[in-house]
Enzyme design. Structure first.
Site, PDB file in Angstrom:
ATOM      1  N   MET A  20      38.855  45.170  48.190  1.00 15.22           N
ATOM      2  CA  MET A  20      38.273  44.028  48.686  1.00 15.22           C
ATOM      3  C   MET A  20      37.193  44.625  49.391  1.00 15.22           C
ATOM      4  SD  MET A  20      40.929  41.179  50.118  1.00 15.22           S
ATOM      5  CE  MET A  20      42.105  42.509  50.895  1.00 15.22           C
ATOM      6  N   CYS A 103      34.890  41.373  40.310  1.00 14.78           N
ATOM      7  CA  CYS A 103      34.069  41.005  41.268  1.00 14.78           C
ATOM      8  C   CYS A 103      33.212  39.719  40.694  1.00 14.78           C
ATOM      9  CB  CYS A 103      33.361  41.958  42.072  1.00 14.78           C
ATOM     10  SG  CYS A 103      32.595  41.425  43.443  1.00 14.78           S
TER      11      CYS A 103
END
Length: 335
Positions: A20, A103
């Protein structure tokens, strides 16, 4: 409990911290590993060599003292550039290279990286071949179920990945246009797992030990990947690990333990980034740790005013000491 392997590495327990951006830095990866994650993937690093020597990239590529194996995620669109990035990261300590095609961020997708790459299957094939051929370490891939609702091509990408020599595949059960909305599509992940012989990792909405077990059972996957649910709850990894191993449920951490984990996390952030960077980066973590706790909003308003590490630690310690004592926190008007 069958263990999962990525190249020479046994991933145990079979619960993985998702990469992340801006979150899975070294302090957070080390903490999650200590609390039961079998593997922690770094935040995304750029494949553009112009940025490799910036302070941000140096921090993202720092793996000194990190429990093995160190997995580093790279993103980009040019096969040769991605291959160079993989080599550079391996030279700087990466033991697994992870390629980002999952992503959904506009900043990444507008550059045709991340999940936007799934629109171009021949390019996917060239990138995977280039990266796998460039390094001697295992290469993994993270994808979504497709670009859009009518563009669910994850199975085609998965087959390309397996034939390219990808060592393991993580699938986030949403299309790119869903971002993080809707419900994760575990049926699609199950279909991919049924077709492949390489390990498949299920990702999306895994926010508890029971959910992890049910997703593993439903999909037949080799491991689960936890992202947003670990923010402010790094102990979720030991809870999942314990449940998968025993079928039982660990009690939630005591307030004393939450305080001690958080204070240690803050100190690691301060040491890693220095001041004021560590203080600034710690603020989002503080918000996650106190979400839903008494007077959490008032605490955040005060702790976010702390200009130095000592002030941030003091306000945090005082707040949790009050919760432990069962009294209302006495929050100053300024830190």
């Amino acid at each position: 409990m069958r263990h999962m392997r990525i190249g020479p590495y046994e991933i145990a327990p079979k619960v993985i911290l998702a990469p992340m951006a801006g979150v899975t830095d070294k302090p957070f990866r080390v903490l999650c590993k200590q609390l039961g994650a079998g593997l922690c993937v770094s935040e995304m690093t750029t494949s553009d060599p112009r940025f490799w020597r910036t302070a941000k990239s140096r921090h993202r590529m720092d793996h000194d003292g990190e429990p093995a194996p160190a997995s580093v995620q790279i993103a980009g669109t040019v096969p040769e550039v991605m291959a160079d990035a993989a080599r550079y990261n391996v030279e700087h300590g990466a033991q697994i290279i992870d390629i980002n095609m999952g992503c959904p961020a506009k900043k990444v997708c507008n550059a045709w990286a991340g999940s936007a790459l799934m629109r171009d299957e021949p390019l996917v094939s060239r990138i995977l071949d280039a990266v796998v051929g460039a390094v001697d370490v295992p290469v993994t891939l993270k994808i979504r179920t497709g670009w859009a609702a009518d563009q669910r091509n994850a199975l085609a990408i998965a087959r390309i990945a397996e034939s390219a020599g990808i060592a393991a595949l993580a699938v986030h059960g949403r299309t790119r246009d869903q971002q993080y909305t809707g419900v994760a599509e575990y049926d699609t992940i199950a279909a991919i797992k049924a077709e492949l012989s390489i390990p498949v990792i299920a990702n999306g909405d895994i926010d508890s030990a029971a959910k992890a077990a049910s997703v593993l059972a439903h999909t037949g996957c080799d491991a689960v990947m936890v992202g947003r649910a670990a923010q402010g709850r790094p102990w979720i990894f030991r809870e999942i690990s314990h449940h998968l191993a025993t079928g039982g449920h660990l009690p939630p951490p005591t307030l004393d333990e939450v305080r001690d984990v958080l204070l240690a996390h803050l100190r690691q952030l301060h040491a890693f980034y220095g001041e004021p960077g560590g203080v600034r980066i710690a603020r989002k973590h503080l918000g996650w740790y106190v979400k839903g706790r008494p007077d959490g909003a008032a605490f955040r308003a005060v702790v976010n005013l702390a200009a130095d590490a000592e002030g941030q630690l003091r306000v945090t310690r005082d707040y949790f000491d009050a919760l432990v004592a069962g009294v209302s926190p006495q929050l100053p008007t300024a830190a």
